[in-house]
Design a protein around this motif. Structure first.
Motif, short mmCIF file in Angstrom:
data_model
loop_
_atom_site.label_atom_id
_atom_site.label_comp_id
_atom_site.label_asym_id
_atom_site.label_seq_id
_atom_site.Cartn_x
_atom_site.Cartn_y
_atom_site.Cartn_z
N ILE A 38 0.84 -1.21 0.00
CA ILE A 38 0.00 0.00 0.00
C ILE A 38 0.87 1.25 0.00
O ILE A 38 0.64 2.20 -0.77
CB ILE A 38 -0.95 0.00 1.22
N LEU A 39 1.89 1.27 0.87
CA LEU A 39 2.79 2.43 0.93
C LEU A 39 3.55 2.59 -0.39
O LEU A 39 3.75 3.72 -0.86
CB LEU A 39 3.77 2.27 2.10
N MET A 40 3.95 1.47 -0.99
CA MET A 40 4.65 1.54 -2.27
C MET A 40 3.74 2.15 -3.34
O MET A 40 4.18 2.97 -4.15
CB MET A 40 5.10 0.14 -2.69
N ALA A 41 2.48 1.74 -3.35
CA ALA A 41 1.52 2.31 -4.32
C ALA A 41 1.38 3.81 -4.12
O ALA A 41 1.26 4.58 -5.08
CB ALA A 41 0.17 1.62 -4.18
N ALA A 42 1.41 4.26 -2.85
CA ALA A 42 1.32 5.69 -2.57
C ALA A 42 2.55 6.42 -3.10
O ALA A 42 2.44 7.48 -3.74
CB ALA A 42 1.15 5.93 -1.08
N PHE A 43 3.73 5.86 -2.83
CA PHE A 43 4.97 6.49 -3.33
C PHE A 43 5.00 6.52 -4.85
O PHE A 43 5.66 7.37 -5.44
CB PHE A 43 6.20 5.74 -2.79
N GLU A 44 4.31 5.59 -5.48
CA GLU A 44 4.24 5.57 -6.95
C GLU A 44 3.09 6.43 -7.48
O GLU A 44 2.83 6.46 -8.67
CB GLU A 44 4.06 4.12 -7.42
N PHE A 45 2.39 7.12 -6.55
CA PHE A 45 1.26 8.01 -6.90
C PHE A 45 0.13 7.24 -7.60
O PHE A 45 -0.57 7.79 -8.44
CB PHE A 45 1.74 9.19 -7.75
N GLU A 46 -0.04 5.97 -7.21
CA GLU A 46 -1.14 5.15 -7.73
C GLU A 46 -2.28 5.19 -6.72
O GLU A 46 -2.48 4.27 -5.93
CB GLU A 46 -0.66 3.71 -7.97
N MET A 47 -3.04 6.27 -6.74
CA MET A 47 -4.10 6.47 -5.75
C MET A 47 -5.14 5.34 -5.78
O MET A 47 -5.58 4.85 -4.74
CB MET A 47 -4.81 7.80 -5.98
N HIS A 48 -5.51 4.94 -6.99
CA HIS A 48 -6.55 3.91 -7.11
C HIS A 48 -6.05 2.57 -6.59
O HIS A 48 -6.82 1.79 -6.02
CB HIS A 48 -7.00 3.80 -8.57
N GLN A 49 -4.76 2.32 -6.75
CA GLN A 49 -4.20 1.08 -6.23
C GLN A 49 -4.18 1.10 -4.70
O GLN A 49 -4.43 0.09 -4.04
CB GLN A 49 -2.78 0.88 -6.78
N VAL A 50 -3.87 2.28 -4.13
CA VAL A 50 -3.90 2.43 -2.66
C VAL A 50 -5.29 2.09 -2.14
O VAL A 50 -5.45 1.32 -1.18
CB VAL A 50 -3.52 3.88 -2.25
N ILE A 51 -6.30 2.64 -2.79
CA ILE A 51 -7.69 2.43 -2.34
C ILE A 51 -8.08 0.96 -2.51
O ILE A 51 -8.71 0.35 -1.64
CB ILE A 51 -8.64 3.35 -3.13
N LYS A 52 -7.67 0.37 -3.63
CA LYS A 52 -7.99 -1.04 -3.89
C LYS A 52 -7.36 -1.94 -2.84
O LYS A 52 -8.02 -2.82 -2.26
CB LYS A 52 -7.52 -1.42 -5.29
N GLU A 53 -6.05 -1.73 -2.59
CA GLU A 53 -5.35 -2.58 -1.62
C GLU A 53 -5.94 -2.42 -0.22
O GLU A 53 -6.10 -3.40 0.52
CB GLU A 53 -3.85 -2.22 -1.61
N CYS A 54 -6.26 -1.19 0.15
CA CYS A 54 -6.85 -0.94 1.48
C CYS A 54 -8.22 -1.60 1.60
O CYS A 54 -8.58 -2.12 2.67
CB CYS A 54 -6.96 0.55 1.76
N SER A 55 -8.98 -1.59 0.51
CA SER A 55 -10.31 -2.22 0.53
C SER A 55 -10.19 -3.71 0.81
O SER A 55 -11.04 -4.31 1.49
CB SER A 55 -11.02 -2.01 -0.81
N ILE A 56 -9.14 -4.32 0.29
CA ILE A 56 -8.95 -5.76 0.47
C ILE A 56 -8.43 -6.08 1.86
O ILE A 56 -8.90 -7.00 2.53
CB ILE A 56 -7.98 -6.31 -0.61
N VAL A 57 -7.45 -5.28 2.32
CA VAL A 57 -6.73 -5.62 3.55
C VAL A 57 -7.49 -5.21 4.81
O VAL A 57 -7.55 -5.97 5.77
CB VAL A 57 -5.33 -4.96 3.53
N LEU A 58 -8.06 -4.01 4.82
CA LEU A 58 -8.69 -3.50 6.04
C LEU A 58 -10.04 -4.17 6.27
O LEU A 58 -10.71 -4.58 5.33
CB LEU A 58 -8.84 -1.98 5.97
N SER A 59 -10.43 -4.23 7.53
CA SER A 59 -11.62 -5.00 7.90
C SER A 59 -12.92 -4.22 7.85
O SER A 59 -13.96 -4.73 8.23
CB SER A 59 -11.44 -5.58 9.32
N ASN A 60 -12.88 -2.96 7.42
CA ASN A 60 -14.14 -2.21 7.25
C ASN A 60 -13.96 -1.16 6.16
O ASN A 60 -12.85 -0.91 5.69
CB ASN A 60 -14.59 -1.57 8.56
#
Length: 671
Positions: free
Chosen positions: A368-390
């Motif tokens: 997730i942090l790597m996606a942020a450093f790569e400025f891939e906002m949609h990837q950050v949101i996608k990964e967080c949706s999968i990993v986080l519990s809510n």
């Protein structure tokens, strides 16, 4: 990414197949009577994210299998288990206020003012996460239940990761820090979130002689690695005082650390000026190292190498940094302090590779942090949706980024944009909670495309357990002109009240629903009760029906009949008589009630003063004859001694009244 399967605790896949039914926010899972020959499994996949939780419901479903009785367990699988954690209530409640404030904020603010406003909103969200994390930590410390302690500790870790990700997104996306200030923000980020060494720092600083403590140089290294030069110099001064022989080396190192050029938040120097100063300083550090100035003190020599950005020297302190992103920021500080945002991706990837060195695989947080450093906002949101519990994190972060105009180009294939999709999912989860559903209403309100449809569907499923809750739901529907839902709620509450024999409440709800048929039914019950008991219940309601009585003829009759009783009680006999006759002749009274009305006329007919005129008396006579002649159960009517007696009394009273009227009217005419 593939969502990992979730195991339902307690279900036995080796013995029974499972069946399930989807609900708006939960899944009912139960063991069937079929054997496992069909290849069932006690696992299922969540709706776009991991972390669904299951709990067994007490009770069982009886059945027979293979000729023998047996029972099957039923499980409720919740996709948003987090909303039931009491200590997370603060997160949901307080962030709701921040969300609403952002929706109402002045969109016209432009440039720096708007950016500053959005950064402040982001900080407000982070402060709520941190406050909730502190509460959770306190709960973990105070509880004696190991299971609860483990649950709280897990939540602390999750909240900590959420704040870490949010803070980085704030720096890179919301604030969009430029080269120079970017490094300062990243340093603050690392200092705030890398806390593993804090206890070591406290231990050394609180000792009687810090310079002689076995961890003294580790603490100095920590300060240098985090760019906390003043603190590092302060500690080194203690070492110099304790070892006069190292005074010269200390002064040189202290001078180098003091003169180290760092970016400024203001516009006091250009990037070119900073790069020139940094280059001269870097050459000076290189010269001292090559001259062997620090050769006699390995610790100081190591610090000098770190100042030069020597990757090997920095990696030697791997255990003090604990994470690859700490290594990244330290590496940038001492090798490329003017790094530009779009250059971060290259440094981030190489730093993670160097730090992990193939010894371990990246964790979901790392990706997730790597996606942020790569400025891939949609990837950050996608990964967080999968990993986080809510859905809380992704819904609020996406909403903030959308207000920053960073997600405008990204629409989902089924019509709604990403912001609305995530807000709808989050609000749907809130609606499965007995009180948090009220927050969900506001989130639906700010989803312009599908929000109203979702609200209509979810609000109909709210259990109306009390009248107070029903009124709350009703007010929400009325404010939004949700007429169909208003009628539905009123009908449900009217039926509940009627089943409990609360006629006043039932009538009130049916009037509110504008349900003429139901109002007629309840009015009949009121009239039936009156016939049985001889008095009305809920007089306040009936006395104040006002224009509502026009909803149905029966309700109109009920209101007017009660008005007749009030006039009679106030001894306003002529008005009462006129109203009674109107009720008879207007045909709004049910036929079954005519005898009651005529009986009510008896006391007026027997008054000393003549109340009914001759014309009115003839009307009453006609009504009585219509009643006796038109009754389908005429024979039964004639056989009923009580009814026969009433009819005879009425005929006698009407005849006597007519005689009195004729005498009175003749006397008046004669005079």
């Amino acid at each position: 990414n593939t969502v990992p399967p979730q195991v339902v605790p307690g279900a036995d896949p080796s013995a029974r197949q499972l069946c399930f039914a989807w609900g708006p926010a939960e899944v009912l899972v139960c063991e069937t009577l079929f054997s496992r020959a069909g290849g069932s499994c006690s696992r299922f996949w969540g709706e776009g994210r991991a972390g669904a939780a299951a709990r067994a419901v007490t009770g069982s479903v009886a059945g027979t299998g293979e000729g023998a009785p047996s029972s099957s367990r039923v499980f409720v699988v919740r996709r948003d288990q987090d909303i039931y954690i009491q200590t997370l209530r603060k997160l949901f409640n307080e962030s709701h206020g921040i969300f609403m404030g952002l929706q109402r904020s002045e969109e016209e603010l432009a440039g720096k003012s708007r950016k500053a406003q959005l950064v402040q909103v982001s900080k407000n969200y982070r402060s709520v996460i941190r406050a909730c994390m502190e509460d959770m930590h306190q709960a973990a410390v105070s509880t004696r239940d190991p299971a609860l302690q483990g649950q709280y500790s897990t939540q602390v870790s999750i909240l900590s990761a959420m704040e870490l990700i949010w803070n980085l997104c704030e720096i890179l996306f919301v604030e969009a820090a430029a080269a120079g200030p970017l490094l300062l923000r990243l340093l603050d980020w690392v200092r705030l979130h890398v806390c593993d060494v804090d206890s070591m720092v406290r231990e050394v600083l609180s000792s009687e002689s810090p310079s002689k403590h076995k961890l003294f140089w580790n603490v100095v290294d920590v300060f240098v690695l985090q760019g906390r030069m003043d603190e590092a110099r302060h500690l080194l001064s203690k070492e110099a005082s304790a070892n006069p022989t190292s005074m010269n080396m200390y002064k040189i190192l202290d001078d180098l650390m003091k003169k180290m050029p760092v970016p400024s938040l203001g516009n006091t120097q250009t990037l070119t000026e900073l790069e020139l100063k940094w280059q001269h300083w870097h050459e000076e550090c290189q010269r001292y190292l090559q001259d062997g100035t620090f050769a006699s003190n390995p610790h100081m020599e190591s610090i000098c190498k770190i100042l030069l950005g020597d990757e090997d020297a920095i990696l030697e302190k791997k255990e003090l940094m604990t994470t690859w992103y700490h290594f990244l920021v330290t590496r940038l500080l001492y090798s490329h302090p003017t790094v530009r945002p779009l250059e971060l991706r290259f440094y981030a990837q190489s730093s993670m590779d160097l730090f992990l060195a193939g010894e371990s695989s990246p964790e979901p947080l790392d990706m997730i942090l790597m996606a942020a450093f790569e400025f891939e906002m949609h990837q950050v949101i996608k990964e967080c949706s999968i990993v986080l519990s809510n859905w809380w994190f992704v819904a609020h972060l996406t909403d903030l980024l959308d207000h920053c105009k960073l997600l405008q180009s990204h629409n989902l294939y089924f019509g709604s944009n990403m912001r609305e999709f995530l807000l709808l999912e989050y609000a749907s989860g809130l609606f499965s909670h007995h009180s948090l559903w009220q927050l969900g209403v506001d989130y639906f309100d700010h989803c312009p495309e599908y929000g109203r449809v979702y609200l209509e569907l979810h609000i109909e499923r709210i259990p109306l357990s009390t009248e107070q809750k029903a009124l709350k739901v009703l007010r929400i529907c009325e404010q939004r002109q949700m007429h169909e839902q208003v009628r539905s709620i009123c009908k449900i509450m009217a039926m509940k009240a009627l089943r409990n024999n609360r006629l006043g409440s039932a009538l009130s709800w049916s009037i509110r629903a504008k349900d003429a048929a139901f109002a007629t039914l309840i009015s009949d019950r009121f009239l039936k009760d009156y016939c049985e008991r001889g008095c009305f219940s809920d007089l306040d309601l009936i006395d104040n029906l006002g224009p509502s009585m026009l909803l149905s003829d029966r309700l109109t009759f009920l209101g007017k009949y009660r008005e007749f009783h009030r006039l009679y009680g106030e001894k306003r006999f002529p008005e009462a008589a006129r109203l009674l006759l109107t009720l008879m002749t207007a045909h709004i009274a049910p036929c079954s009630f005519w005898m009651t009305l005529l009986t009510d006329a008896l006391p007026l007919l027997e008054q000393k003063e003549v109340i009914f005129s001759a014309e009115q008396t003839y009307e009453l006579m006609r009504c009585l004859e219509d009643l006796t002649a038109g009754n389908p159960d005429k024979q039964k009517f004639q056989d009923d001694d009580v009814e026969t007696t009433k009819v005879e009394m009425l005929r006698l009273a009407l005849a006597r009244n007519l005689a009195r009227v004729i005498v009175k009217e003749g006397t008046v005419e004669g005079s």
